[in-house]
Design a protein around this motif. Structure first.
Motif, mmCIF file in Angstrom:
data_model
loop_
_atom_site.group_PDB
_atom_site.id
_atom_site.type_symbol
_atom_site.label_atom_id
_atom_site.label_comp_id
_atom_site.label_asym_id
_atom_site.label_seq_id
_atom_site.Cartn_x
_atom_site.Cartn_y
_atom_site.Cartn_z
ATOM 1 N N ASN A 1 0.800 -1.089 -0.108
ATOM 2 C CA ASN A 1 -0.140 -0.160 -0.068
ATOM 3 C C ASN A 1 0.825 1.441 -0.042
ATOM 4 N N GLY A 2 1.984 1.132 0.683
ATOM 5 C CA GLY A 2 3.033 2.257 0.455
ATOM 6 C C GLY A 2 3.285 2.662 -0.767
ATOM 7 N N ASP B 1 3.797 5.461 -6.296
ATOM 8 C CA ASP B 1 5.079 5.177 -6.832
ATOM 9 C C ASP B 1 5.266 5.588 -8.283
ATOM 10 N N PRO B 2 6.222 6.296 -8.669
ATOM 11 C CA PRO B 2 6.429 6.779 -10.010
ATOM 12 C C PRO B 2 6.920 5.662 -10.846
ATOM 13 N N THR B 3 7.491 4.526 -10.261
ATOM 14 C CA THR B 3 8.073 3.392 -10.802
ATOM 15 C C THR B 3 7.166 2.602 -11.132
ATOM 16 N N VAL C 1 -9.160 -1.850 -5.294
ATOM 17 C CA VAL C 1 -9.425 -2.924 -4.631
ATOM 18 C C VAL C 1 -8.710 -2.764 -3.170
ATOM 19 N N CYS C 2 -7.709 -1.915 -3.110
ATOM 20 C CA CYS C 2 -6.888 -1.675 -2.095
ATOM 21 C C CYS C 2 -7.333 -0.228 -1.420
ATOM 22 N N PHE D 1 5.527 -5.247 -5.361
ATOM 23 C CA PHE D 1 6.305 -5.172 -4.001
ATOM 24 C C PHE D 1 7.597 -4.272 -4.399
ATOM 25 N N VAL D 2 7.846 -3.148 -3.254
ATOM 26 C CA VAL D 2 8.953 -2.514 -3.633
ATOM 27 C C VAL D 2 10.227 -3.163 -3.924
ATOM 28 N N SER D 3 10.319 -4.468 -3.192
ATOM 29 C CA SER D 3 11.688 -5.132 -3.486
ATOM 30 C C SER D 3 11.419 -5.827 -4.825
ATOM 31 N N ASP D 4 10.250 -6.071 -5.305
ATOM 32 C CA ASP D 4 10.368 -6.647 -6.767
ATOM 33 C C ASP D 4 10.964 -5.391 -7.893
ATOM 34 N N GLN D 5 10.328 -4.093 -7.712
ATOM 35 C CA GLN D 5 10.523 -3.243 -8.444
ATOM 36 C C GLN D 5 12.070 -2.857 -8.237
#
Length: 328
Positions: free
Chosen positions: A208-209, A216-218, A230-231, A269-273
């Motif tokens: 959600n962040g 998130d611009p990415t 949805v969220c 996820f952030v970790s994915d991007q």
């Protein structure tokens, strides 16, 4: 004919990649071996495969559940089935209390089937490893590959160790690399194994962040807009819904589609991007997106490698009769 040729090529690549990894891993962990149960329980792997296939055939979401259980078990104390232990009066804060996972009953079902043919022989840790391998075959269309075995079950399960070891979905790339390296896994392994996010589900709270207060611009704007339907915003009282990791194609297929989603900003996820934040990992992602056969070989090898680090073997640990309780 073309399909047969591709399948043969995939099989050969997997065999070579897995053999190379096992050659390295075997020097560190000599007790793990191919066909470990060849004499003591020759039906072991076939039994695990048949029950795993049946479970996934009835509920395709269970493939991701099996893969996630294997990952979470390995990343905490090595592959010792500590993730499966239930809380007790003497140890109420076990690993499974730290994070909501699915598949515990399914693993118990596999274990019961194996116990019916070979009582007290096959460890729950090996069952998790075999089920992860079989998931790749059933849910990912992989050619079958060998998973060495001989793991023993641990007797310790600690809630705090999950928080200390499982990589967070908001980690930046340097921390992800450090986290994987602490477990003996390389940057290449990180990129390869991240494709497990091509299937399964996640709660909105884990990403959600990236949606609120601003997107998130990415992240692809259209993708983000669909997620926001949805969220709900944090603290809005809208709960914490679950969404598919892969919202572009089949959400229950383990595949290199993950990398196409990654390149186009359609991952959760952030970790994915973060895999797109360095030239090296971004290039690996692009290569994996373009070459499914090569990625499948790398994933199979990384799965074997992951399953061979920090294991209990020989007389260490035990072989549980029931996966959710320590044998007294």
């Amino acid at each position: 004919m073309a399909t047969s040729s591709r399948c043969n090529k995939a099989t050969l690549l997997m065999a070579f990649a897995v053999a190379a990894v096992l050659s390295t891993a075997s020097r560190a962990q000599p007790p793990l071996q191919y066909n470990f149960y060849g004499s003591s329980c020759p039906q072991a792997e076939a039994t695990v495969r048949n029950v795993t296939e049946g479970i996934i055939a009835k509920d395709r979401t269970m493939g991701a559940a099996f893969m996630r259980l294997f990952f979470h078990d390995y990343f905490v104390r090595g592959c010792d089935a500590s993730i499966l232990l239930d809380p007790t009066s003497s140890n109420p804060q076990v690993e499974k209390k730290a994070i909501a996972l699915r598949g515990y009953d399914a693993v118990n079902k596999i274990k019961a089937a194996v116990e019916s043919v070979c009582p007290g022989v096959v460890s729950c840790a090996d069952i998790l490893a075999f089920a992860a391998r079989d998931t790749a075959v059933v849910s990912g269309g992989f050619a079958t590959f060998d998973m060495p075995s001989g793991r023993r079950d641990g007797v310790v399960s600690n809630f705090i160790e999950v928080l200390q070891n499982i990589p967070s979905p908001i980690l930046k790339l340097p921390d992800l690399i450090k986290n994987f390296a602490a477990k003996g896994l390389s940057v290449d392994d990180l990129v390869t194994l991240s494709a497990a996010h091509s299937f399964g589900q996640a709660h909105c709270s884990f990403f959600n962040g990236r949606l609120y207060p601003t997107v998130d611009p990415t992240m692809d704007a259209t993708f983000a807009a669909a997620l926001k339907t949805v969220c709900p915003p944090p603290g809005s009282g809208g709960g914490d819904p679950v969404v598919n990791n892969n919202r572009v194609t089949d959400p229950n297929a383990l595949s290199n589609q993950y990398y196409s989603n990654l390149v186009t900003g359609q991952v959760l996820f952030v970790s994915d991007q973060q895999l797109m934040s360095s030239n090296y990992t971004a290039a690996k992602a692009a290569n994996n997106s373009a070459n499914a056969t090569a990625w499948m070989g790398q994933f199979a090898a990384a799965l074997v490698k992951m399953g061979g680090i920090q294991v209990l073997t020989g007389t260490a640990g035990q072989v549980r009769k029931y996966c959710n309780v320590v044998k007294s």
